[in-house]
Design an enzyme around this catalytic site. Sequence first.
Site, PDB file in Angstrom:
ATOM      1  N   THR A  12       0.835  -1.213   0.000  1.00  0.00           N
ATOM      2  CA  THR A  12       0.000   0.000   0.000  1.00  0.00           C
ATOM      3  C   THR A  12       0.869   1.262   0.000  1.00  0.00           C
ATOM      4  O   THR A  12       0.733   2.132  -0.867  1.00  0.00           O
ATOM      5  CB  THR A  12      -0.908  -0.012   1.251  1.00  0.00           C
ATOM      6  OG1 THR A  12      -1.644  -1.223   1.255  1.00  0.00           O
ATOM      7  CG2 THR A  12      -1.852   1.172   1.264  1.00  0.00           C
ATOM      8  N   LYS A 102       6.072   1.921  12.630  1.00  0.00           N
ATOM      9  CA  LYS A 102       5.982   2.310  14.058  1.00  0.00           C
ATOM     10  C   LYS A 102       6.277   1.144  14.980  1.00  0.00           C
ATOM     11  O   LYS A 102       6.824   1.325  16.076  1.00  0.00           O
ATOM     12  CB  LYS A 102       4.609   2.898  14.389  1.00  0.00           C
ATOM     13  CG  LYS A 102       3.431   1.943  14.230  1.00  0.00           C
ATOM     14  CD  LYS A 102       2.704   2.184  12.955  1.00  0.00           C
ATOM     15  CE  LYS A 102       1.672   1.158  12.608  1.00  0.00           C
ATOM     16  NZ  LYS A 102       0.956   1.484  11.376  1.00  0.00           N
ATOM     17  N   GLY A 131      -0.156   8.741   9.732  1.00  0.00           N
ATOM     18  CA  GLY A 131      -0.160   8.636   8.266  1.00  0.00           C
ATOM     19  C   GLY A 131       0.280   9.931   7.607  1.00  0.00           C
ATOM     20  O   GLY A 131       1.433  10.334   7.706  1.00  0.00           O
ATOM     21  N   ILE A 133      -0.586  12.976   8.335  1.00  0.00           N
ATOM     22  CA  ILE A 133      -0.609  14.184   9.178  1.00  0.00           C
ATOM     23  C   ILE A 133       0.825  14.554   9.574  1.00  0.00           C
ATOM     24  O   ILE A 133       1.535  13.730  10.153  1.00  0.00           O
ATOM     25  CB  ILE A 133      -1.424  13.949  10.472  1.00  0.00           C
ATOM     26  CG1 ILE A 133      -2.825  13.464  10.153  1.00  0.00           C
ATOM     27  CG2 ILE A 133      -1.459  15.210  11.319  1.00  0.00           C
ATOM     28  CD1 ILE A 133      -3.621  13.042  11.382  1.00  0.00           C
ATOM     29  N   ASP A 198      -1.323  -0.790  18.417  1.00  0.00           N
ATOM     30  CA  ASP A 198      -0.837   0.125  17.374  1.00  0.00           C
ATOM     31  C   ASP A 198      -0.769   1.556  17.926  1.00  0.00           C
ATOM     32  O   ASP A 198       0.224   2.271  17.730  1.00  0.00           O
ATOM     33  CB  ASP A 198      -1.796   0.045  16.174  1.00  0.00           C
ATOM     34  CG  ASP A 198      -1.490   1.060  15.104  1.00  0.00           C
ATOM     35  OD1 ASP A 198      -0.538   0.858  14.343  1.00  0.00           O
ATOM     36  OD2 ASP A 198      -2.218   2.081  15.026  1.00  0.00           O
ATOM     37  N   LYS A 202       2.515   4.120  18.643  1.00  0.00           N
ATOM     38  CA  LYS A 202       2.568   5.494  18.118  1.00  0.00           C
ATOM     39  C   LYS A 202       2.741   6.523  19.241  1.00  0.00           C
ATOM     40  O   LYS A 202       3.510   7.478  19.101  1.00  0.00           O
ATOM     41  CB  LYS A 202       1.300   5.783  17.310  1.00  0.00           C
ATOM     42  CG  LYS A 202       1.219   4.973  16.024  1.00  0.00           C
ATOM     43  CD  LYS A 202      -0.166   5.093  15.393  1.00  0.00           C
ATOM     44  CE  LYS A 202      -0.277   4.334  14.078  1.00  0.00           C
ATOM     45  NZ  LYS A 202      -1.661   4.251  13.589  1.00  0.00           N
ATOM     46  N   GLY A 306      -3.569   5.051   4.675  1.00  0.00           N
ATOM     47  CA  GLY A 306      -3.908   5.041   3.250  1.00  0.00           C
ATOM     48  C   GLY A 306      -2.677   5.312   2.406  1.00  0.00           C
ATOM     49  O   GLY A 306      -1.718   5.945   2.858  1.00  0.00           O
TER      50      GLY A 306
HETATM   51  P1  NAP Z   1       1.738  -4.029   2.773  1.00  0.00           P
HETATM   52  O1  NAP Z   1       0.694  -3.498   1.885  1.00  0.00           O
HETATM   53  O2  NAP Z   1       1.497  -5.330   3.456  1.00  0.00           O
HETATM   54  O3  NAP Z   1       3.093  -4.113   1.936  1.00  0.00           O
HETATM   55  C1  NAP Z   1       4.249  -4.702   2.440  1.00  0.00           C
HETATM   56  C2  NAP Z   1       5.257  -4.818   1.304  1.00  0.00           C
HETATM   57  O4  NAP Z   1       6.480  -5.289   1.814  1.00  0.00           O
HETATM   58  C3  NAP Z   1       4.839  -5.782   0.192  1.00  0.00           C
HETATM   59  O5  NAP Z   1       5.192  -5.257  -1.057  1.00  0.00           O
HETATM   60  C4  NAP Z   1       5.642  -7.057   0.483  1.00  0.00           C
HETATM   61  O6  NAP Z   1       6.007  -7.742  -0.683  1.00  0.00           O
HETATM   62  C5  NAP Z   1       6.879  -6.477   1.122  1.00  0.00           C
HETATM   63  N1  NAP Z   1       7.446  -7.377   2.126  1.00  0.00           N
HETATM   64  C6  NAP Z   1       6.963  -7.645   3.356  1.00  0.00           C
HETATM   65  N2  NAP Z   1       7.778  -8.526   3.991  1.00  0.00           N
HETATM   66  C7  NAP Z   1       8.776  -8.800   3.128  1.00  0.00           C
HETATM   67  C8  NAP Z   1       9.914  -9.623   3.197  1.00  0.00           C
HETATM   68  N3  NAP Z   1      10.192 -10.360   4.277  1.00  0.00           N
HETATM   69  N4  NAP Z   1      10.745  -9.661   2.126  1.00  0.00           N
HETATM   70  C9  NAP Z   1      10.472  -8.939   1.020  1.00  0.00           C
HETATM   71  N5  NAP Z   1       9.417  -8.131   0.903  1.00  0.00           N
HETATM   72  C10 NAP Z   1       8.562  -8.070   1.945  1.00  0.00           C
HETATM   73  O7  NAP Z   1       2.091  -2.974   3.938  1.00  0.00           O
HETATM   74  P2  NAP Z   1       1.736  -1.429   3.981  1.00  0.00           P
HETATM   75  O8  NAP Z   1       0.298  -1.262   4.366  1.00  0.00           O
HETATM   76  O9  NAP Z   1       2.222  -0.744   2.770  1.00  0.00           O
HETATM   77  O10 NAP Z   1       2.570  -0.959   5.272  1.00  0.00           O
HETATM   78  C11 NAP Z   1       3.956  -0.827   5.208  1.00  0.00           C
HETATM   79  C12 NAP Z   1       4.437  -0.137   6.473  1.00  0.00           C
HETATM   80  O11 NAP Z   1       3.837   1.138   6.574  1.00  0.00           O
HETATM   81  C13 NAP Z   1       4.099  -0.857   7.774  1.00  0.00           C
HETATM   82  O12 NAP Z   1       5.145  -0.672   8.685  1.00  0.00           O
HETATM   83  C14 NAP Z   1       2.855  -0.139   8.256  1.00  0.00           C
HETATM   84  O13 NAP Z   1       2.672  -0.199   9.657  1.00  0.00           O
HETATM   85  C15 NAP Z   1       3.164   1.287   7.833  1.00  0.00           C
HETATM   86  N6  NAP Z   1       2.013   2.137   7.620  1.00  0.00           N
HETATM   87  C16 NAP Z   1       1.023   1.737   6.805  1.00  0.00           C
HETATM   88  C17 NAP Z   1      -0.059   2.578   6.586  1.00  0.00           C
HETATM   89  C18 NAP Z   1      -1.165   2.179   5.654  1.00  0.00           C
HETATM   90  O14 NAP Z   1      -2.095   2.962   5.468  1.00  0.00           O
HETATM   91  N7  NAP Z   1      -1.109   1.023   5.032  1.00  0.00           N
HETATM   92  C19 NAP Z   1      -0.121   3.822   7.236  1.00  0.00           C
HETATM   93  C20 NAP Z   1       0.944   4.208   8.062  1.00  0.00           C
HETATM   94  C21 NAP Z   1       2.006   3.355   8.256  1.00  0.00           C
HETATM   95  P3  NAP Z   1       4.912  -8.416  -1.678  1.00  0.00           P
HETATM   96  O15 NAP Z   1       4.154  -7.271  -2.275  1.00  0.00           O
HETATM   97  O16 NAP Z   1       5.702  -9.129  -2.671  1.00  0.00           O
HETATM   98  O17 NAP Z   1       4.071  -9.280  -0.806  1.00  0.00           O
HETATM   99  N1  HSE Z   2      -3.775   0.265  11.396  1.00  0.00           N
HETATM  100  C1  HSE Z   2      -3.553   1.674  11.474  1.00  0.00           C
HETATM  101  C2  HSE Z   2      -4.834   2.379  11.869  1.00  0.00           C
HETATM  102  C3  HSE Z   2      -3.110   2.268  10.155  1.00  0.00           C
HETATM  103  O1  HSE Z   2      -5.914   1.769  11.908  1.00  0.00           O
HETATM  104  O2  HSE Z   2      -4.759   3.569  12.157  1.00  0.00           O
HETATM  105  C4  HSE Z   2      -1.695   2.640  10.017  1.00  0.00           C
HETATM  106  O3  HSE Z   2      -1.087   3.206  11.109  1.00  0.00           O
END
Ligand code: NAP
Ligand code: HSE
Length: 442
Positions: A12, A102, A131, A133, A198, A202, A306
Amino acid sequence: MAFKIGLLGLGTVGTGTVKILQNPAQRHPLVQELELYRVGVRSPDKPRAVDIPASLITTDLESIVTDPAVDIVVEVMGGLEPARSLILNAIAHGKHVVTANKAAIARYGAEIFTAAEEAGVYVLLEAAVGGGIPVIEPLKQSLCANRILTVTGIINGTTNYILTRMQTEGGDFEAILADAQRLGYAEADPTADVDGLDAADKIAILASLAFGGRIKLPEVYCEGIRQVSAADIAYADKLGFVIKLLAVAKREAEALAETPEQLQVRVHPTLVPKSHPLASVNDVYNAILIEGEPIGQVMFFGPGAGAGPTASAIVADILNIAAILKVERGGSARLPDKPLLDPLLACSHQHYCTIVPIEALVTRFYVRFLTQDSPGVIGKLGTCFGNHDVSLESIVQTGLRDNLAEIVVVTHHVREGNFRTALDEIRAMKAISSIATTLRVL
Ligand code: NAP
Ligand code: HSE
């Protein structure tokens, strides 16, 4: 010369980041100088929402963090390992790091920032809290002339979405969680969100920045929202409150001058007065209210997760580093082996803050009892609370639930330890069927 980005993860947040890098028009001119150089994933053949040359993609993430050409490693893969080791290895190879992780920072921040300080590299984490902000950079820079007193946040979008729907629809937690999972607002495994973990990660990060010391995550008090029921939401509403999962970091008032790092750091569902600025933060939105001296109150509000919002924060961090590298590369002041870090951008705290135990908290409580409907029950409750120095603001019995009387008590400000001792005694009373819910009141 372009700044070469090694991206770890193309989910994402990674995808949102690539979209910005690939479309620099009308953004800061420095975006054009960022080059997506290598991308690490787990499944290289997975269809992607962005068009990236196959030659950039690898499953060998170690080779990215050790690649001499990479300037900035962007860790958006999540999880604890191998993310922690990859970040540390990137630092050991002189890379600056941008991360949204985090969970890893809250647990391994001390190790990571010590290594970064020694290596003379930045580890920036604007995306890790709230995110899109901007709150990390304001705490580090824009607000740094202030003495921060309190940070109070709604910093988990999933729980805010669930509580908002419980508030507007009158539904119970389990049913709304199931629907939120069906709609993709809650994860299949919702534990980290609904149990407050979570938000605890944070607030540990925010507290560390606000109060200038390290925080031991296990000392952060953490309660999730599973105990909140439709009945509590309805009672809170009648009493003039909404229920929110608040994350709070607060300097202990009496310790202001001598021991400034004595802190409360806690996460729990809370009755928030409807007139409070955080009460109207609904759905998946996040907000962080910071109180400082002399600024007073300042609130940051926006999308807490997001692809686009989180990538906005990631790219801002990349640009901060690229701007510094650009000055270094263009100037003559660069130190050959270890550049001096900008003290407002780096995290260099060495000591740990003292977190006061939750029993020492002085707050108001809301508690809902289910009791036998017999004479003297309210009197017994009042006497027991009084014996433990717990002063009551209101006590109401509005009706029966499952043939039991439902009694709702709101206390004045009381010491949590005293309140809990009183509850232990009350729990043992024959007339008390259960203590259905206990919540703190802001
Ligand atoms: P995600 O959609 O699950 O994507 C994770 C990515 O990392 C995927 O591309 C996956 O590869 C790759 N990956 C994971 N483990 C791996 C490994 N061992 N070796 C190689 N590649 C690996 O996660 P996300 O939602 O983008 O979140 C990423 C980070 O941002 C997390 O720390 C999360 O807490 C933080 N975050 C997310 C959001 C949000 O809105 N999603 C907001 C704030 C912070 P594949 O695609 O090949 O599976
Ligand atoms: N899982 C988190 C939330 C998103 O619901 O706020 C990324 O920090």
